[in-house]
Design a protein around this motif. Structure first.
Motif, PDB file in Angstrom:
ATOM      1  N   VAL A 194      39.547  42.473  31.432  1.00 42.55           N
ATOM      2  CA  VAL A 194      38.386  42.385  30.539  1.00 42.55           C
ATOM      3  C   VAL A 194      38.053  40.931  30.226  1.00 42.55           C
ATOM      4  O   VAL A 194      36.870  40.528  30.232  1.00 42.55           O
ATOM      5  CB  VAL A 194      38.653  43.177  29.244  1.00 42.55           C
ATOM      6  CG1 VAL A 194      37.538  42.946  28.234  1.00 42.55           C
ATOM      7  CG2 VAL A 194      38.789  44.659  29.546  1.00 42.55           C
ATOM      8  N   ALA A 195      39.077  40.110  29.979  1.00 43.88           N
ATOM      9  CA  ALA A 195      38.834  38.688  29.707  1.00 43.88           C
ATOM     10  C   ALA A 195      38.219  37.993  30.916  1.00 43.88           C
ATOM     11  O   ALA A 195      37.332  37.141  30.771  1.00 43.88           O
ATOM     12  CB  ALA A 195      40.138  38.002  29.306  1.00 43.88           C
ATOM     13  N   GLY A 196      38.679  38.371  32.111  1.00 45.19           N
ATOM     14  CA  GLY A 196      38.090  37.789  33.313  1.00 45.19           C
ATOM     15  C   GLY A 196      36.645  38.188  33.513  1.00 45.19           C
ATOM     16  O   GLY A 196      35.821  37.388  33.982  1.00 45.19           O
ATOM     17  N   LEU A 197      36.304  39.429  33.148  1.00 43.98           N
ATOM     18  CA  LEU A 197      34.919  39.866  33.272  1.00 43.98           C
ATOM     19  C   LEU A 197      34.012  39.176  32.254  1.00 43.98           C
ATOM     20  O   LEU A 197      32.869  38.817  32.559  1.00 43.98           O
ATOM     21  CB  LEU A 197      34.831  41.390  33.086  1.00 43.98           C
ATOM     22  CG  LEU A 197      35.390  42.252  34.222  1.00 43.98           C
ATOM     23  CD1 LEU A 197      35.275  43.725  33.861  1.00 43.98           C
ATOM     24  CD2 LEU A 197      34.654  41.974  35.538  1.00 43.98           C
ATOM     25  N   ILE A 198      34.522  38.991  31.032  1.00 44.99           N
ATOM     26  CA  ILE A 198      33.692  38.398  29.983  1.00 44.99           C
ATOM     27  C   ILE A 198      33.564  36.882  30.172  1.00 44.99           C
ATOM     28  O   ILE A 198      32.450  36.329  30.139  1.00 44.99           O
ATOM     29  CB  ILE A 198      34.277  38.722  28.600  1.00 44.99           C
ATOM     30  CG1 ILE A 198      34.239  40.237  28.362  1.00 44.99           C
ATOM     31  CG2 ILE A 198      33.513  37.989  27.502  1.00 44.99           C
ATOM     32  CD1 ILE A 198      34.912  40.661  27.082  1.00 44.99           C
ATOM     33  N   LEU A 199      34.685  36.215  30.346  1.00 47.08           N
ATOM     34  CA  LEU A 199      34.671  34.757  30.440  1.00 47.08           C
ATOM     35  C   LEU A 199      34.390  34.242  31.843  1.00 47.08           C
ATOM     36  O   LEU A 199      33.837  33.156  32.004  1.00 47.08           O
ATOM     37  CB  LEU A 199      36.013  34.192  29.950  1.00 47.08           C
ATOM     38  CG  LEU A 199      36.396  34.526  28.505  1.00 47.08           C
ATOM     39  CD1 LEU A 199      37.784  33.996  28.191  1.00 47.08           C
ATOM     40  CD2 LEU A 199      35.378  33.965  27.530  1.00 47.08           C
ATOM     41  N   GLY A 200      34.809  35.018  32.869  1.00 52.95           N
ATOM     42  CA  GLY A 200      34.647  34.565  34.235  1.00 52.95           C
ATOM     43  C   GLY A 200      35.908  33.889  34.738  1.00 52.95           C
ATOM     44  O   GLY A 200      36.595  33.182  33.977  1.00 52.95           O
ATOM     45  N   PRO A 201      36.260  34.075  36.019  1.00 55.08           N
ATOM     46  CA  PRO A 201      37.500  33.482  36.539  1.00 55.08           C
ATOM     47  C   PRO A 201      37.515  31.959  36.496  1.00 55.08           C
ATOM     48  O   PRO A 201      38.574  31.350  36.412  1.00 55.08           O
ATOM     49  CB  PRO A 201      37.538  33.993  37.989  1.00 55.08           C
ATOM     50  CG  PRO A 201      36.630  35.169  38.020  1.00 55.08           C
ATOM     51  CD  PRO A 201      35.572  34.916  37.006  1.00 55.08           C
TER      52      PRO A 201
END
Length: 205
Positions: A84-91
């Protein structure tokens, strides 16, 4: 020969990519690029399937009524939080990378500390069971590298001769790592050649 079509396709694709690196023909270069792009796409799909399978396995362990695995709960929670953090913030987000690094580096350091203690204990057990020169050499090298890596001999950097000896000892792990990488490279080259010649057919099931 089992699955001759798959064997012929694998050998042909491997030869096209290999020849494309040595013969600068436009058609070979383009074909090699297309094949490599397909391979990258398939590798991504395979990784996604592996992740889904990992999640399913741990969900099955959590739902096990006899012996539910509580560690699987932490794995699922950590996976969902990271996803979820990767989807929201971006890799590529600096905040996301700092969060991952702040968690990953302490865990890796802890695992390396456990590995160091385990190797020391294993070397002592090996020396106790098999009192040969190989066991003695392993014990001595383990103790030496533990002492050097601990920083206890940092005062020796002020002494020219001892500084040179410590520098040579510190270069030994680098040389060993390079030797391992060379072995892996030669093993991969040999495996690739065997697949190209049809001696090994891992794709035939």
């Amino acid at each position: 020969m089992r699955n001759p079509v798959a064997t012929a396709i694998a050998i042909a694709v491997g030869m096209i990519i290999l020849i494309g690196y040595f013969i600068p023909l436009g058609i070979l270069t383009n074909l090699r690029t297309y094949l490599l792009d397909w391979a990258i796409g398939l590798a991504g799909v395979a990784s996604l399937v592996a992740i889904i399978n990992l999640v399913q396995v741990h969900l099955h362990k959590i739902r096990d009524k006899r012996e539910p695995d509580r560690f699987s709960i932490f794995l699922i929670i950590a996976f969902l939080a990271t996803f979820v953090a990767g989807l929201i913030l971006g890799p590529a987000s600096g905040t996301f990378q700092n969060i991952i690094t702040s968690i990953q580096i302490p865990i890796e350091a802890s695992l390396m500390a456990v590995l160091a203690v385990s190797l020391t204990y294993a070397s002592l057990r090996l020396f106790k069971r098999r009192k040969g020169w190989m066991a003695l050499l392993f014990v001595i090298s383990t103790v030496v590298f533990l002492v050097v890596g601990s920083g206890f001999l940092s005062i020796g950097s002020q002494i020219p001769l001892l500084r040179d000896i410590l520098g040579a000892i510190n270069m030994l792990p680098i040389a060993g790592a390079r030797g391992i990488l060379l072995g892996v490279a030669l093993g991969g080259l040999t495996t690739g050649l065997r697949i190209l010649m049809g001696a090994d057919r891992p794709y035939s099931g």
